[in-house]
Design a protein around this motif. Structure first.
Motif, PDB file in Angstrom:
ATOM      1  N   ARG A  61       0.829  -1.198   0.000  1.00 27.82           N
ATOM      2  CA  ARG A  61       0.000   0.000   0.000  1.00 27.82           C
ATOM      3  C   ARG A  61       0.866   1.252   0.000  1.00 27.82           C
ATOM      4  O   ARG A  61       0.565   2.227  -0.700  1.00 27.82           O
ATOM      5  CB  ARG A  61      -0.921   0.010   1.223  1.00 27.82           C
TER       6      ARG A  61
ATOM      7  N   GLU B 213      -6.661   6.463   5.047  1.00 34.09           N
ATOM      8  CA  GLU B 213      -7.943   6.560   4.352  1.00 34.09           C
ATOM      9  C   GLU B 213      -8.931   7.464   5.100  1.00 34.09           C
ATOM     10  O   GLU B 213     -10.027   7.046   5.482  1.00 34.09           O
ATOM     11  CB  GLU B 213      -8.548   5.165   4.158  1.00 34.09           C
TER      12      GLU B 213
ATOM     13  N   LEU C  73      -8.982  11.048  -5.658  1.00 37.66           N
ATOM     14  CA  LEU C  73      -9.320  10.436  -4.373  1.00 37.66           C
ATOM     15  C   LEU C  73     -10.685  10.915  -3.887  1.00 37.66           C
ATOM     16  O   LEU C  73     -11.455  10.142  -3.307  1.00 37.66           O
ATOM     17  CB  LEU C  73      -8.244  10.756  -3.340  1.00 37.66           C
TER      18      LEU C  73
ATOM     19  N   LEU D  76     -13.371   8.123  -3.277  1.00 32.34           N
ATOM     20  CA  LEU D  76     -13.657   7.807  -1.881  1.00 32.34           C
ATOM     21  C   LEU D  76     -14.649   8.760  -1.235  1.00 32.34           C
ATOM     22  O   LEU D  76     -15.019   8.567  -0.070  1.00 32.34           O
ATOM     23  CB  LEU D  76     -12.352   7.808  -1.068  1.00 32.34           C
TER      24      LEU D  76
END
Length: 571
Positions: free
Chosen positions: A435, A474, A502, A506
């Motif tokens: 990640r 996150e 993003l 998200l």
């Protein structure tokens, strides 16, 4: 001035490499040549890592011990590459002065501002303590710091980032040097103070026939101040010439791409094009395209759920006054707004307007004086320490200064893995490392960065690492405090595109604090304009920039650099 006049500084075939151990050497500058004539401003422009700062710091050998230099550097006909440390120390600050990008790495935190300003005055000019103190106050006033006499007794940490940089500029100008090397001197400054500093430098240059070697990634700013421009990439000069030639008839594809890469105040494209995309487009069309990809940004859902609501937020500080007295300083007063999922709130204003204090207070990194910050139905300002720790993962912040926010003893890999380990993200070390590497790639760094340390990167690259670290958790809400101010135009475009991607993927919500109104125009849906801790105007980004209602907002817009103009005027 005449082109035949002898240059004040001449750099010929300069090469700089760094010894990396085990016989390895990293070439940073390769065959760079240019002159700085008297009473002339020469700008070095290029992306982070292009070698412009290494080139400038080579003049006085302000490089690490593992640096190797070759070529010629002549100051008024005198060779500096072979000059002794004592000879260089006699030049530093007196004949050649420097202003660096990060003021807090240059200002001593344990000495008062007055003492640090007085030091070069006493050392190089022989002034008495009283004379130096008086001149120090005049210098602070000259660079636009309010209450200069009171500030002399203060310490660097009591100043905003922009005020710290102005102190650095005052120190550099103290002895009226023949040449000022300014390495991104206005990067951290808001547009109005930037305008003051640029006009101050121009006036001093004219009055004292001072030359300026100006390093910047802001081409709009370079267009206003420079007489000549040197464009660098990968340690080499790609193009050099008079400012008129570079801005009106650039010859190199890279120069054309740099000029076209900046966000515009006039539109809001879906994505910004980066340097390589511009160069590729020129190969097809023969001309640089617009900064955006040609498509307008998609409209946001006006009925998206509210993720963060701030009500009457206020923060005051108790400051010492005199020997026993105290006074209240109201840094933030009654700020209120609502932030919806997938939306961005831009916060603009001058240094000291309360933007950063507001951001830190809503995260409770400053304890508020009063107000409420409602997130997920709960008031963040009323949570216990244990409850606040659990919520901290969901609201993250990217700080303005990447030098101070990265641990110098951690590799980049350790920096990214640590928050994931603390919060239990990922099934194990291998997954977390995967990640982390993916995030590095997203912010424009390759896999080799994983094992390196912060000091091995430029300022812009360090900021990319700080953004990647924040994204490891996150978060749902991201507070970005001048998060792209230290980035060159191409990397800035990458990061802004990344933030938009993003957000779309998200549903992230951003509080985007910046002094760069073009960037705010690109990324923001709504804008707050702050002055002296108070919100003076609040509207959509398009409305604020097209039809500002307040004189203060109109002043901010008027101070934005507009680039080169043939008549020499500024707007």
């Amino acid at each position: 001035m005449s082109a035949a006049a002898a240059p004040l500084l001449s750099i010929q075939d300069l090469c700089v490499a760094f010894r990396m151990g085990q016989g390895r050497r990293a070439a940073a500058v390769q065959g760079v040549s240019f002159d700085v004539p008297e009473n002339t401003t020469v700008a070095l422009v290029g992306e982070s890592g292009s070698g412009k700062s290494v080139t400038a710091m080579s003049v006085l050998n302000l490089l690490p011990e593992n640096a190797e230099r070759s070529g010629r550097i002549r100051w008024q006909g005198r060779e500096l590459l072979q000059a002794s440390l004592r000879e260089l120390q006699a030049l530093r600050g007196k004949e050649i002065a420097c202003v660096f990008q990060d003021p807090m790495s240059s200002l001593n935190p344990v000495f008062t501002v007055g003492r640090q300003l007085a030091e070069p005055l006493r050392k190089h000019l022989g002034l008495s303590a009283r004379q130096a103190a008086r001149r120090a106050g005049e210098l602070l006033a000259e660079v636009g710091i309010p209450e200069p006499t009171r500030r002399l007794a203060g310490y660097p940490h009591e100043l905003s980032g922009g005020q710290q940089q102005r102190v650095m500029i005052a120190m550099a100008l103290a002895c009226e040097p023949r040449l000022l090397i300014a390495d991104e001197p206005t990067t951290a400054l808001d547009v109005t103070i930037q305008r003051q500093i640029i006009e101050l430098l121009a006036r001093l240059k004219a009055e004292h026939r001072m030359s300026l070697l100006f390093i910047s990634h802001d081409l709009a700013l370079v267009g206003e101040i420079a007489d000549r421009v040197v464009v660098m990439r990968h340690g080499q000069v790609r193009e050099e010439g008079a400012a008129a030639q570079i801005f009106e008839q650039p010859q190199d594809a890279y120069t054309k791409a740099l000029l076209a890469c900046r966000p515009s105040l006039r539109g809001n494209p879906r994505r910004l094009m980066v340097i390589d995309e511009h160069i590729a487009a020129q190969g097809v069309t023969g001309a640089a395209g617009p900064a955006g990809d040609g498509t307008a940004a998609a409209a946001k859902d006006p009925d998206a759920p509210v993720v963060l609501e701030v009500r009457s937020l206020a923060k005051s500080f108790r400051l010492r006054q005199g020997l026993f007295g105290r006074r209240e300083f109201k840094a933030v007063q009654d700020v209120s707004f609502r932030l919806r999922r997938g939306h961005t709130l831009g916060v603009v204003g001058e240094s000291g307007s309360g933007k950063t204090t507001m951001g830190l207070t809503l995260l409770r990194l400053h304890e508020p004086t009063r107000g409420e910050v409602i997130f997920d139905g709960r008031n963040l300002l009323a949570l216990s320490d244990r409850e606040r720790l659990a919520m901290r993962r969901r609201i993250q912040i990217v700080f303005q200064n990447p030098y101070a926010s990265l641990n110098p003893r951690f590799t980049i890999g350790q920096t990214l893995l640590e928050p994931m380990t603390i919060h239990g993200i990922g099934a194990g070390t291998a997954e977390r490392e995967q990640r982390a590497r993916a995030l590095l790639q997203k912010v424009g760094l390759d896999g080799r960065a994983f094992g390196k340390y912060p000091h091995e990167f430029s300022g812009g690259q360090r900021q990319r690492v700080a953004i990647a670290r924040c994204l490891t958790l996150e978060p749902e809400v991201l507070v970005l405090d001048e998060a792209v101010s230290a980035l060159d135009v191409s990397v800035q475009a990458q990061v802004l595109n990344l933030l938009k991607d993003l957000q779309d993927e998200l549903g992230l919500a951003y509080v985007f604090i910046s002094h760069d109104l073009a960037v705010v125009r690109f990324i923001s849906d709504e804008v707050l304009v702050m002055k002296d801790g108070v919100v003076v105007e609040q509207a959509s980004a398009a409305q604020i920039l097209a039809a500002p209602q307040q004189a203060y907002t109109r002043g901010l817009l008027a101070a934005i650099p507009r680039g080169y103009r043939a008549d020499g005027a500024t707007t």
